[in-house]
Scaffold this active site. Structure first.
Site, mmCIF file in Angstrom:
data_model
loop_
_atom_site.group_PDB
_atom_site.id
_atom_site.type_symbol
_atom_site.label_atom_id
_atom_site.label_comp_id
_atom_site.label_asym_id
_atom_site.label_seq_id
_atom_site.Cartn_x
_atom_site.Cartn_y
_atom_site.Cartn_z
ATOM 1 N N LYS A 15 0.854 -1.182 0.000
ATOM 2 C CA LYS A 15 0.000 0.000 0.000
ATOM 3 C C LYS A 15 0.893 1.235 0.000
ATOM 4 O O LYS A 15 1.915 1.262 0.685
ATOM 5 C CB LYS A 15 -0.907 0.002 1.228
ATOM 6 C CG LYS A 15 -1.880 -1.155 1.284
ATOM 7 C CD LYS A 15 -2.704 -1.120 2.563
ATOM 8 C CE LYS A 15 -3.637 -2.312 2.650
ATOM 9 N NZ LYS A 15 -4.398 -2.328 3.922
ATOM 10 N N ARG A 91 5.676 1.908 7.673
ATOM 11 C CA ARG A 91 5.115 1.230 8.831
ATOM 12 C C ARG A 91 6.002 0.038 9.156
ATOM 13 O O ARG A 91 6.264 -0.815 8.294
ATOM 14 C CB ARG A 91 3.697 0.740 8.537
ATOM 15 C CG ARG A 91 3.089 -0.042 9.706
ATOM 16 C CD ARG A 91 1.878 -0.822 9.268
ATOM 17 N NE ARG A 91 1.332 -1.615 10.380
ATOM 18 C CZ ARG A 91 0.687 -2.761 10.234
ATOM 19 N NH1 ARG A 91 0.501 -3.255 9.013
ATOM 20 N NH2 ARG A 91 0.221 -3.413 11.265
ATOM 21 N N GLY A 210 -5.962 -8.663 11.355
ATOM 22 C CA GLY A 210 -5.321 -8.614 12.654
ATOM 23 C C GLY A 210 -6.216 -7.795 13.560
ATOM 24 O O GLY A 210 -6.765 -6.782 13.136
ATOM 25 N N ARG A 239 -5.181 -16.046 13.208
ATOM 26 C CA ARG A 239 -4.399 -16.181 14.438
ATOM 27 C C ARG A 239 -5.337 -16.448 15.620
ATOM 28 O O ARG A 239 -6.444 -15.930 15.652
ATOM 29 C CB ARG A 239 -3.581 -14.909 14.691
ATOM 30 C CG ARG A 239 -2.402 -14.742 13.747
ATOM 31 C CD ARG A 239 -1.773 -13.367 13.868
ATOM 32 N NE ARG A 239 -2.272 -12.445 12.856
ATOM 33 C CZ ARG A 239 -2.038 -11.134 12.852
ATOM 34 N NH1 ARG A 239 -1.344 -10.579 13.832
ATOM 35 N NH2 ARG A 239 -2.520 -10.374 11.886
ATOM 36 N N ASP A 281 -12.385 -14.509 6.320
ATOM 37 C CA ASP A 281 -13.007 -13.240 5.938
ATOM 38 C C ASP A 281 -14.406 -13.148 6.563
ATOM 39 O O ASP A 281 -15.269 -14.000 6.305
ATOM 40 C CB ASP A 281 -13.108 -13.149 4.411
ATOM 41 C CG ASP A 281 -13.443 -11.752 3.920
ATOM 42 O OD1 ASP A 281 -14.355 -11.118 4.511
ATOM 43 O OD2 ASP A 281 -12.831 -11.289 2.943
ATOM 44 N N ARG A 283 -16.803 -11.241 5.880
ATOM 45 C CA ARG A 283 -17.852 -11.123 4.868
ATOM 46 C C ARG A 283 -18.339 -12.489 4.410
ATOM 47 O O ARG A 283 -19.548 -12.702 4.223
ATOM 48 C CB ARG A 283 -17.349 -10.298 3.681
ATOM 49 C CG ARG A 283 -17.090 -8.837 4.012
ATOM 50 C CD ARG A 283 -16.325 -8.142 2.927
ATOM 51 N NE ARG A 283 -14.979 -8.693 2.772
ATOM 52 C CZ ARG A 283 -14.038 -8.184 1.973
ATOM 53 N NH1 ARG A 283 -14.314 -7.107 1.244
ATOM 54 N NH2 ARG A 283 -12.847 -8.739 1.895
ATOM 55 N N GLY A 326 -10.999 -2.659 9.218
ATOM 56 C CA GLY A 326 -11.894 -3.240 8.215
ATOM 57 C C GLY A 326 -13.186 -3.814 8.747
ATOM 58 O O GLY A 326 -14.273 -3.506 8.263
ATOM 59 N N ILE A 327 -13.112 -4.667 9.763
ATOM 60 C CA ILE A 327 -14.320 -5.260 10.338
ATOM 61 C C ILE A 327 -15.061 -4.230 11.178
ATOM 62 O O ILE A 327 -16.284 -4.077 11.083
ATOM 63 C CB ILE A 327 -13.970 -6.495 11.190
ATOM 64 C CG1 ILE A 327 -13.292 -7.574 10.334
ATOM 65 C CG2 ILE A 327 -15.213 -7.057 11.853
ATOM 66 C CD1 ILE A 327 -12.693 -8.713 11.150
ATOM 67 N N GLY A 328 -14.331 -3.514 12.008
ATOM 68 C CA GLY A 328 -14.957 -2.533 12.886
ATOM 69 C C GLY A 328 -15.692 -1.440 12.144
ATOM 70 O O GLY A 328 -16.740 -0.966 12.586
ATOM 71 N N GLU A 329 -15.156 -1.059 10.990
ATOM 72 C CA GLU A 329 -15.767 0.030 10.221
ATOM 73 C C GLU A 329 -16.919 -0.449 9.337
ATOM 74 O O GLU A 329 -17.807 0.339 8.996
ATOM 75 C CB GLU A 329 -14.712 0.706 9.344
ATOM 76 C CG GLU A 329 -13.630 1.433 10.121
ATOM 77 C CD GLU A 329 -12.470 1.875 9.243
ATOM 78 O OE1 GLU A 329 -12.683 2.056 8.020
ATOM 79 O OE2 GLU A 329 -11.349 2.033 9.763
#
Length: 394
Positions: A15, A91, A210, A239, A281, A283, A326-329
């Site tokens: 990215k 990062r 993660g 994980r 995933d 989704r 990603g999941i939280g949003e």
């Protein structure tokens, strides 16, 4: 225009973002990614208004590794936009006990960070590969490492230690915490979103492939669900999260699992993927009618609720809970399941606001604030890089 390039490299994707850095202010110019490295590589990028700038695929041999991906993206940025960065911010997941602040990368620093690869085998090698590539291609270009562990360095000794002999702590075996760049951004964003909350007791949940949670007190990290490595705490895509060390001893001794196989197992075969037997995933799991998929989602929310209780204890109460990543949003279902587990703390969800993905998703009578705030790790990296440049540390 002076620009700063931000790079966030993984095993199969890079990215990148470009920020203008005129008069000490940052302006996002390009946001992009090369994914499918070595298999089905493609480059995608857009401008801040969402205009698609490139959407191109390549033959696997054209983008076979991370250095090739960097060369491809840097060439496109240079040829099409004339961008020649004055610095590159990276990062880096693990800073170890030595690095608690962003740092200008030298050969010595890079060697130190490479010694931390065993502590973050899934991330650290990929984070550092672009550094080596830029050193080779542009040896005079300043590069800055920004660490996911740095934001948690303010933890007190009680939060940092394991109950093992002290000499191990001195050697670096301690609870570091991760996703710090994300939590640092959330802490700064709360000053605008809910200033009355920003000074209080907040749990921020970075829920993605993660996943972790962080206890924020007046914008500072005081506790985190992740510890020595990025395996601890919440279950994740692949994980396991918290696991009895006795399980690992059993796998090593009774199942004769070699250490490298155990490492691959813990990083790649557990979590939502292992529980569901279907996918890592969320989704896919939400769309599935398989009972194992629903069990995995329920387990994820259950463990999040348990960890939230521990973090609330560390804070001495709770004023707000923030969902990000990603999941939280994006997953209203997961948010609802987790908020249900926070009911004993007083959290009450507004189902309509949650389904719409609004910024505040708490019911009016909820004594606990509930927020959905998109994270921006790349902006934090650009800010740190610019600060080092302006301080003349290069």
């Amino acid at each position: 225009m002076d620009t700063i390039l931000v790079v966030n490299a993984g095993s199969s994707s890079v990215k990148f973002q470009v920020f203008g850095a005129e008069t000490g202010h940052l302006t996002r110019l390009v946001k992009g990614e090369i994914d499918g490295i070595g298999t089905r590589p493609g480059m995608h990028a857009e401008s801040p208004d969402g205009t698609r700038l490139i959407d191109e695929t390549f033959e696997p041999a054209q983008v076979a590794d991370v250095p090739a991906a960097l060369e491809k993206s840097a060439g496109w940025l240079r040829e099409l936009h004339g961008f020649e960065p004055i610095a590159v911010g990276h990062r880096v997941v693990h800073g170890g006990p030595k690095y608690g602040l962003p740092v200008l990368i030298s050969e010595t620093v890079l060697a130190d960070l490479e010694r931390l690869v065993p502590l973050a085998p899934l991330h650290q090698p990929n984070n550092l590969a672009p550094v080596r590539a830029f050193m080779s291609r542009s040896p005079g270009l300043p590069q800055i490492a920004c660490f996911d562990t740095a934001f948690h360095r303010a933890h007190g000794a009680l939060a940092d230690h394991y109950a093992i002999p002290e000499h191990f702590y001195a050697e670096g075996v301690r609870r570091y915490g991760f996703h710090g760049l994300s939590y640092e951004f959330i802490a700064s964003r709360l000053l605008d979103v809910a200033p009355e909350i920003a000074a209080g007791r907040v749990i921020a949940a970075h829920l993605g492939s993660g996943a972790s949670m962080c206890a924020l007190l007046a914008g500072r990290s005081v506790e985190s669900t992740m510890g020595f490595s990025a395996l601890d705490g919440l279950p994740m895509g692949t994980r396991p999260g918290q696991i009895d060390p006795g399980v690992l001893l059993y796998l090593l001794e009774q199942k004769k699992m070699p250490p490298r196989q155990l490492q691959d197992f813990l990083y790649g075969e557990c979590g939502l993927k292992g529980l569901s037997g279907i996918s890592n995933d969320v989704r896919d799991l939400e769309a599935s009618t398989d009972s194992r998929a629903q069990f995995a989602l329920g387990y994820f929310a259950y463990r999040a609720g348990l960890e939230a209780g521990a973090l609330a204890a560390a804070l001495g109460g709770l004023d707000a809970f923030v969902f990000t990543a990603g999941i939280g949003e994006n997953s209203a279902l997961v948010r609802a399941k987790i908020v249900e587990k926070l009911g004993w703390l007083g959290a009450v969800l507004d189902p309509r606001a949650n389904a719409a993905g609004e910024q505040s998703i708490a019911a009016r009578d909820s004594p606990i604030g509930l927020y959905v705030i998109p994270t921006d790790e790349e902006l934090m990296i650009a800010r740190h890089s610019l600060a080092l440049l302006m301080a003349g540390q290069w």
